[in-house]
Design an enzyme around this catalytic site. Structure first.
Site, mmCIF file in Angstrom:
data_model
loop_
_atom_site.group_PDB
_atom_site.id
_atom_site.type_symbol
_atom_site.label_atom_id
_atom_site.label_comp_id
_atom_site.label_asym_id
_atom_site.label_seq_id
_atom_site.Cartn_x
_atom_site.Cartn_y
_atom_site.Cartn_z
ATOM 1 N N GLY A 145 0.809 -1.212 0.000
ATOM 2 C CA GLY A 145 0.000 0.000 0.000
ATOM 3 C C GLY A 145 0.841 1.260 0.000
ATOM 4 O O GLY A 145 2.041 1.228 -0.286
ATOM 5 N N GLU A 153 4.023 6.035 -7.824
ATOM 6 C CA GLU A 153 4.291 5.809 -9.253
ATOM 7 C C GLU A 153 4.963 4.472 -9.535
ATOM 8 O O GLU A 153 4.761 3.878 -10.593
ATOM 9 C CB GLU A 153 5.199 6.915 -9.805
ATOM 10 N N GLY A 154 5.797 4.023 -8.614
ATOM 11 C CA GLY A 154 6.473 2.730 -8.795
ATOM 12 C C GLY A 154 5.456 1.605 -8.872
ATOM 13 O O GLY A 154 5.467 0.778 -9.805
ATOM 14 N N HIS A 155 4.537 1.577 -7.897
ATOM 15 C CA HIS A 155 3.480 0.557 -7.910
ATOM 16 C C HIS A 155 2.660 0.670 -9.200
ATOM 17 O O HIS A 155 2.304 -0.339 -9.820
ATOM 18 C CB HIS A 155 2.518 0.761 -6.737
ATOM 19 N N GLY A 204 9.182 -4.996 -8.425
ATOM 20 C CA GLY A 204 10.081 -3.922 -8.836
ATOM 21 C C GLY A 204 11.549 -4.304 -8.765
ATOM 22 O O GLY A 204 11.998 -4.933 -7.806
ATOM 23 N N GLN A 238 15.091 -8.669 -3.286
ATOM 24 C CA GLN A 238 13.761 -9.269 -3.082
ATOM 25 C C GLN A 238 13.287 -9.972 -4.356
ATOM 26 O O GLN A 238 12.774 -11.099 -4.314
ATOM 27 C CB GLN A 238 12.769 -8.155 -2.691
ATOM 28 N N VAL A 264 11.051 3.130 -11.072
ATOM 29 C CA VAL A 264 10.501 4.428 -11.468
ATOM 30 C C VAL A 264 11.048 5.480 -10.506
ATOM 31 O O VAL A 264 11.042 5.280 -9.289
ATOM 32 C CB VAL A 264 8.957 4.419 -11.413
ATOM 33 N N SER A 287 7.435 4.104 -0.630
ATOM 34 C CA SER A 287 6.418 4.497 0.347
ATOM 35 C C SER A 287 7.059 5.205 1.534
ATOM 36 O O SER A 287 6.401 5.950 2.250
ATOM 37 C CB SER A 287 5.663 3.265 0.845
ATOM 38 N N ARG A 288 8.346 4.959 1.742
ATOM 39 C CA ARG A 288 9.028 5.559 2.892
ATOM 40 C C ARG A 288 9.436 7.012 2.640
ATOM 41 O O ARG A 288 9.777 7.721 3.594
ATOM 42 C CB ARG A 288 10.269 4.754 3.254
HETATM 43 P P1 AMP Z 1 6.066 -2.295 -1.474
HETATM 44 O O1 AMP Z 1 4.665 -1.787 -1.386
HETATM 45 O O2 AMP Z 1 7.103 -1.312 -1.053
HETATM 46 O O3 AMP Z 1 6.227 -3.664 -0.841
HETATM 47 O O4 AMP Z 1 6.334 -2.525 -3.017
HETATM 48 C C1 AMP Z 1 5.492 -3.311 -3.808
HETATM 49 C C2 AMP Z 1 6.156 -3.567 -5.133
HETATM 50 O O5 AMP Z 1 6.436 -2.340 -5.783
HETATM 51 C C3 AMP Z 1 7.493 -4.310 -4.992
HETATM 52 O O6 AMP Z 1 7.595 -5.253 -6.027
HETATM 53 C C4 AMP Z 1 8.491 -3.198 -5.156
HETATM 54 O O7 AMP Z 1 9.741 -3.635 -5.655
HETATM 55 C C5 AMP Z 1 7.796 -2.330 -6.182
HETATM 56 N N1 AMP Z 1 8.334 -0.965 -6.165
HETATM 57 C C6 AMP Z 1 8.546 -0.183 -5.082
HETATM 58 N N2 AMP Z 1 9.089 0.986 -5.444
HETATM 59 C C7 AMP Z 1 9.252 0.948 -6.787
HETATM 60 C C8 AMP Z 1 9.775 1.857 -7.764
HETATM 61 N N3 AMP Z 1 10.228 3.063 -7.437
HETATM 62 N N4 AMP Z 1 9.768 1.462 -9.067
HETATM 63 C C9 AMP Z 1 9.297 0.246 -9.423
HETATM 64 N N5 AMP Z 1 8.787 -0.656 -8.542
HETATM 65 C C10 AMP Z 1 8.760 -0.311 -7.254
#
Ligand code: AMP
Length: 289
Positions: free
Chosen positions: A28, A32-34, A145, A151, A174, A184-185
């Site tokens: 959650g 933009e990455g998500h 990502g 991971q 991204v 998210s941090r």
């Molecule tokens: P998280 O919610 O942080 O567990 O991330 C969920 C997914 O989004 C994971 O596969 C992350 O690697 C991916 N993700 C997080 N940040 C980015 C980013 N800046 N660009 C692309 N994917 C991302």
């Protein structure tokens, strides 16, 4: 967009939805990455499922877990706009009911190396939840990502080792306009810290530029990156700078000191109390990603 809040609702949806199914697991605080993972999944699947679950098992500290952002209403709007068909947002007891006692562990890669070494148990938590989601949803493809490169390697390995047929797809990082990878941090950084955080990508780019000019000495590439990071006073600590094989996360260039073929340059730093990780592939193609 439909919302499933428990496994029964998820299963009802799965029994009726059209394949191919794409899965995008998240914790959650959608950014933009998500959204780029979702866009990729949207382009390749008939049905897109996103999950939001803040997985306590992968956190090292209770404080980090309780500080983790949970803007669910905003997330729902963003995911609906992005064309997600189903959001699965289970409660803790649904995923880890009383008596839950299984752990998935990817030895070495997930426990002894880099993030695995400095965050004991972190990748066990990741591997356990991702295995559960992959088995529960049986998607055709799942998107992760490249930003969290270790991971991604852990997940590819567990899917292969356990014969989980879902295709694991890595999606490029991204970045914001100034190069900082979306995370998210990032919202927990103060204004000064947010501005200092741009050094992370700059340090990777500096080393990448040297690599593109032909530098292949491991020590020099690492030093260039470290020097750039060390010049930023708001960096509280540097956990590591390393050059690794992107699948095994074993260090490269340890023999004769030279990088042969491609290598992933990885960094982990802390700014304020916020940990930031990032990476760039050095592949000889003149392309950072
Ligand atoms: P998280 O919610 O942080 O567990 O991330 C969920 C997914 O989004 C994971 O596969 C992350 O690697 C991916 N993700 C997080 N940040 C980015 C980013 N800046 N660009 C692309 N994917 C991302």
């Amino acid at each position: 967009m439909r919302i499933a809040r428990n496994i029964a609702e998820l299963q009802t949806f799965l029994s009726r939805c059209e394949r191919p199914v794409g899965l995008v697991p998240t914790m959650g605080a959608i950014h933009e990455g998500h959204l780029s993972l979702i866009a990729r999944s949207r382009a390749e699947s008939t049905t897109v499922i996103t999950t939001i679950f803040v997985n306590a098992k992968q956190f090292d500290s209770i404080q980090d877990l309780s500080n983790y952002p949970r803007p669910l209403e905003e997330d729902i709007d963003l995911l609906a706009d992005a064309g997600v068909d189903l959001l699965f947002v289970p409660r803790e007891e649904e995923i880890y009911p009383l008596g839950f006692s299984t752990k998935v562990q990817v030895a070495d890669l997930g426990s002894d190396r880099w993030e695995g070494a400095i965050r004991p148990g972190h990748f066990d938590g990741v591997a356990t939840i991702v295995t559960k989601l992959l088995l529960m949803i049986s998607a055709d493809a799942a998107y992760f990502g490249q930003k969290d490169a270790q991971q991604l390697a852990v997940i590819k390995r567990l899917a292969r080792d356990l014969h989980i047929p879902t295709k694991i797809i890595g999606v490029p990082t991204v970045r914001d306009n100034d190069g900082l990878a979306f995370s998210s941090r990032n919202i927990s950084l103060s204004e000064a810290e947010r501005s200092a955080a741009t050094v992370v990508y700059r340090s990777l780019e500096t080393a990448h530029a040297r690599y593109s000019m032909g530098e292949r000495r491991k020590a020099i590439l690492e030093q260039v990156c470290l020097e750039a990071l060390s010049a930023e006073p708001l960096i509280e600590s540097i956990q590591y700078v390393g050059l690794v094989d992107p699948d095994s996360f074993i260090e490269v260039g340890t023999g004769n000191g030279f990088i042969e073929g491609s290598a992933l340059l990885i960094v982990s730093v802390t700014i304020g109390s916020i940990k930031l990780i990032d990476n760039v592939i050095l592949n000889g193609l003149g392309c950072p990603e």
